[in-house]
Design an enzyme around this catalytic site. Structure first.
Site, PDB file in Angstrom:
ATOM      1  N   SER A 118       0.831  -1.211   0.000  1.00 21.93           N
ATOM      2  CA  SER A 118       0.000   0.000   0.000  1.00 21.93           C
ATOM      3  C   SER A 118       0.859   1.251   0.000  1.00 21.93           C
ATOM      4  O   SER A 118       1.972   1.263   0.552  1.00 21.93           O
ATOM      5  CB  SER A 118      -0.873   0.003   1.260  1.00 21.93           C
ATOM      6  OG  SER A 118      -1.422   1.281   1.474  1.00 21.93           O
ATOM      7  N   TYR A 149      -0.420   0.017  10.039  1.00 24.36           N
ATOM      8  CA  TYR A 149      -0.827  -0.656   8.795  1.00 24.36           C
ATOM      9  C   TYR A 149       0.272  -0.503   7.739  1.00 24.36           C
ATOM     10  O   TYR A 149       0.650  -1.460   7.051  1.00 24.36           O
ATOM     11  CB  TYR A 149      -2.153  -0.039   8.318  1.00 24.36           C
ATOM     12  CG  TYR A 149      -2.595  -0.431   6.930  1.00 24.36           C
ATOM     13  CD1 TYR A 149      -3.188  -1.667   6.677  1.00 24.36           C
ATOM     14  CD2 TYR A 149      -2.450   0.455   5.853  1.00 24.36           C
ATOM     15  CE1 TYR A 149      -3.596  -2.020   5.395  1.00 24.36           C
ATOM     16  CE2 TYR A 149      -2.867   0.119   4.579  1.00 24.36           C
ATOM     17  CZ  TYR A 149      -3.440  -1.115   4.353  1.00 24.36           C
ATOM     18  OH  TYR A 149      -3.847  -1.445   3.090  1.00 24.36           O
ATOM     19  N   LYS A 192     -13.670   3.425   2.958  1.00 21.23           N
ATOM     20  CA  LYS A 192     -12.690   4.464   2.669  1.00 21.23           C
ATOM     21  C   LYS A 192     -13.395   5.703   2.155  1.00 21.23           C
ATOM     22  O   LYS A 192     -14.603   5.689   1.895  1.00 21.23           O
ATOM     23  CB  LYS A 192     -11.695   3.930   1.648  1.00 21.23           C
ATOM     24  CG  LYS A 192     -11.015   2.689   2.175  1.00 21.23           C
ATOM     25  CD  LYS A 192      -9.953   2.207   1.256  1.00 21.23           C
ATOM     26  CE  LYS A 192      -8.749   1.860   2.086  1.00 21.23           C
ATOM     27  NZ  LYS A 192      -7.525   1.894   1.309  1.00 21.23           N
ATOM     28  N   ALA A 193     -12.587   6.770   1.958  1.00 22.57           N
ATOM     29  CA  ALA A 193     -13.169   8.092   1.679  1.00 22.57           C
ATOM     30  C   ALA A 193     -14.167   8.121   0.506  1.00 22.57           C
ATOM     31  O   ALA A 193     -15.283   8.639   0.680  1.00 22.57           O
ATOM     32  CB  ALA A 193     -12.059   9.107   1.465  1.00 22.57           C
TER      33      ALA A 193
HETATM   34  P1  NAD Z   1     -10.906  -5.941   1.757  1.00 21.16           P
HETATM   35  O1  NAD Z   1     -10.880  -5.722   3.234  1.00 21.16           O
HETATM   36  O2  NAD Z   1     -12.177  -5.727   1.041  1.00 21.16           O
HETATM   37  O3  NAD Z   1     -10.355  -7.387   1.413  1.00 21.16           O
HETATM   38  C1  NAD Z   1      -9.453  -8.080   2.226  1.00 21.16           C
HETATM   39  C2  NAD Z   1     -10.040  -9.442   2.508  1.00 21.16           C
HETATM   40  O4  NAD Z   1      -9.130 -10.193   3.298  1.00 21.16           O
HETATM   41  C3  NAD Z   1     -11.356  -9.366   3.294  1.00 21.16           C
HETATM   42  O5  NAD Z   1     -12.411  -9.961   2.555  1.00 21.16           O
HETATM   43  C4  NAD Z   1     -11.055 -10.139   4.551  1.00 21.16           C
HETATM   44  O6  NAD Z   1     -12.148 -10.912   5.040  1.00 21.16           O
HETATM   45  C5  NAD Z   1      -9.906 -11.015   4.117  1.00 21.16           C
HETATM   46  N1  NAD Z   1      -9.165 -11.491   5.283  1.00 21.16           N
HETATM   47  C6  NAD Z   1      -8.763 -10.758   6.353  1.00 21.16           C
HETATM   48  N2  NAD Z   1      -8.180 -11.543   7.258  1.00 21.16           N
HETATM   49  C7  NAD Z   1      -8.223 -12.810   6.755  1.00 21.16           C
HETATM   50  C8  NAD Z   1      -7.784 -14.069   7.250  1.00 21.16           C
HETATM   51  N3  NAD Z   1      -7.184 -14.162   8.453  1.00 21.16           N
HETATM   52  N4  NAD Z   1      -7.977 -15.156   6.479  1.00 21.16           N
HETATM   53  C9  NAD Z   1      -8.601 -15.070   5.267  1.00 21.16           C
HETATM   54  N5  NAD Z   1      -9.036 -13.901   4.755  1.00 21.16           N
HETATM   55  C10 NAD Z   1      -8.845 -12.771   5.498  1.00 21.16           C
HETATM   56  O7  NAD Z   1      -9.751  -5.008   1.169  1.00 21.16           O
HETATM   57  P2  NAD Z   1      -9.422  -4.594  -0.336  1.00 21.16           P
HETATM   58  O8  NAD Z   1      -9.734  -3.158  -0.465  1.00 21.16           O
HETATM   59  O9  NAD Z   1     -10.024  -5.569  -1.281  1.00 21.16           O
HETATM   60  O10 NAD Z   1      -7.840  -4.736  -0.321  1.00 21.16           O
HETATM   61  C11 NAD Z   1      -7.162  -5.888  -0.821  1.00 21.16           C
HETATM   62  C12 NAD Z   1      -5.678  -5.747  -0.547  1.00 21.16           C
HETATM   63  O11 NAD Z   1      -5.177  -4.548  -1.135  1.00 21.16           O
HETATM   64  C13 NAD Z   1      -5.336  -5.650   0.944  1.00 21.16           C
HETATM   65  O12 NAD Z   1      -4.130  -6.326   1.181  1.00 21.16           O
HETATM   66  C14 NAD Z   1      -5.132  -4.174   1.157  1.00 21.16           C
HETATM   67  O13 NAD Z   1      -4.288  -3.912   2.262  1.00 21.16           O
HETATM   68  C15 NAD Z   1      -4.504  -3.763  -0.158  1.00 21.16           C
HETATM   69  N6  NAD Z   1      -4.727  -2.346  -0.442  1.00 21.16           N
HETATM   70  C16 NAD Z   1      -5.975  -1.887  -0.697  1.00 21.16           C
HETATM   71  C17 NAD Z   1      -6.163  -0.524  -0.953  1.00 21.16           C
HETATM   72  C18 NAD Z   1      -7.532   0.021  -1.235  1.00 21.16           C
HETATM   73  O14 NAD Z   1      -7.640   1.230  -1.455  1.00 21.16           O
HETATM   74  N7  NAD Z   1      -8.601  -0.762  -1.246  1.00 21.16           N
HETATM   75  C19 NAD Z   1      -5.075   0.339  -0.947  1.00 21.16           C
HETATM   76  C20 NAD Z   1      -3.814  -0.158  -0.668  1.00 21.16           C
HETATM   77  C21 NAD Z   1      -3.637  -1.513  -0.437  1.00 21.16           C
END
Ligand code: NAD
Length: 322
Positions: A118, A149, A192-193
């Protein structure tokens, strides 16, 4: 038939990635703590379980997938990651998932994993000027993320790279910048925002005021999820390891974001600025490296993605109200 594993398939980006891989003809296994909240999964096999559990990890990584995407993480928007209340869970849960998944993949002799880091790993000291944030990949050190984070992301991206150096794996690391779109968390505290602004405006009447954390002059860029998935696939299938930014370079203030969504909704919206967690003052993707290495970078204007996202969130909000 090619096979893919998507960890975090019940989440926002993972859900969209599964759909895209299915369109490409892959056999897909999705894994998550939960089923997707907003859409039936298109994965051929969807396993609910906890990737913090090493045995469970080994059981779902039971073959040599052609492509592995590790997106599972304990995460949320500013109201989740910047208040400090969830720091221990965020660090412990996400680091454990990454340690387990990488170990299981390595022991199955899978050569390549995509990991979603991220922009939150970038140093806070380079993001104090809202007009000129520096998020070039090379600016990562000396490290000083403004959240735990971000520190966990930095640790884990280094972890994936060490397996490359020591075990000959060809892992790929992207630094996502604020991804948004339909079928993502839009209420409940982890949103998020862009989703929060869409929800507040969908619930507002013409002329109402909505609450904005901080003065709204903090800047960000937001990337539509389809372009995030496109960049993810291109990086995974390329010769370039990363870390590389996958984000938009169209920087706006949060106040401008509100105005764009209000325009889409056709409502006059006032802003009530209140104290709240805001994160760094400025952040924008720097796409020079991705352009150089992949010959590609996201190009869709913010407003196009927001139109689709607002429409989806408005329908969710109306359904909830009914
Ligand atoms: P999200 O929270 O919708 O998806 C993450 C998923 O991981 C969730 O469905 C959650 O249930 C699952 N998870 C959490 N703990 C778990 C566990 N112990 N076992 C199995 N599953 C588990 O988030 P997202 O927005 O889809 O983000 C996906 C990835 O991208 C993440 O790693 C996030 O940190 C990274 N990311 C996202 C953004 C963004 O803007 N959405 C920005 C930077 C990085």
């Amino acid at each position: 038939m090619k096979t893919a594993l998507v960890c975090g398939a019940g989440g926002f980006i993972g859900g969209h990635l599964v759909k895209r891989l299915k369109r490409e003809g892959f056999w897909v296994r999705g894994v998550d703590l939960k089923f997707h909240e907003y859409a039936d999964t298109e994965a051929d096999d969807f396993v609910v379980g906890d990737l913090r559990d090493q045995q469970f990890c080994r059981s779902v990584i039971d073959r040599r997938f052609d492509e592995v995407y590790q997106l599972a993480a304990d995460m949320g928007g500013a109201g989740y990651i910047f208040t400090g209340e969830n720091d221990a869970d965020i660090m412990h849960n996400s680091a454990t998932i990454n340690l387990n998944v990488l170990d299981a993949v390595h022991k199955r002799n899978i050569q390549r994993v995509f990991y979603s880091s991220s922009a939150c790993m970038y140093p806070a000291y380079n993001q104090e000027d809202p007009d000129n944030p520096n998020c070039a990949e090379s600016s990562a050190y000396p490290a000083a993320p403004d959240s735990e984070y971000g520190w966990e992301k930095l640790f884990s991206e280094r972890l994936y790279l060490t397996y490359g150096r020591n075990y000959g794996m060809q892992n790929r690391v992207a630094r996502y910048h604020n991804i948004f779109g339909p079928e993502g968390t839009w209420t409940g505290g982890k949103e998020k925002a862009p989703a929060a602004v869409c929800r507040k405006i969908a619930n507002a009447k013409d002329g109402d005021a909505i609450e904005i954390w901080g003065d709204g002059k903090q800047t960000r860029s937001f990337l539509y999820v389809d372009e995030c998935v496109e960049g993810t696939l291109r990086l995974t299938r390329s010769d370039f390891t990363g870390p590389v930014n996958i984000g938009s370079e169209e920087m706006v203030t949060i106040n401008q974001l509100v105005d764009i969504v209000a325009d889409i909704a056709g409502k006059r919206i006032e802003k009530n600025h209140i104290p709240g967690p805001t994160g760094v003052r400025g952040r924008n993707s720097d796409n020079r490296l991705i352009e150089e290495k992949l010959g590609w970078s996201p190009s869709q204007p913010l407003v196009k993605g927001l139109e689709v996202t607002y429409g989806w969130i408005e329908r969710q909000a109306m359904r909830n109200a009914a």
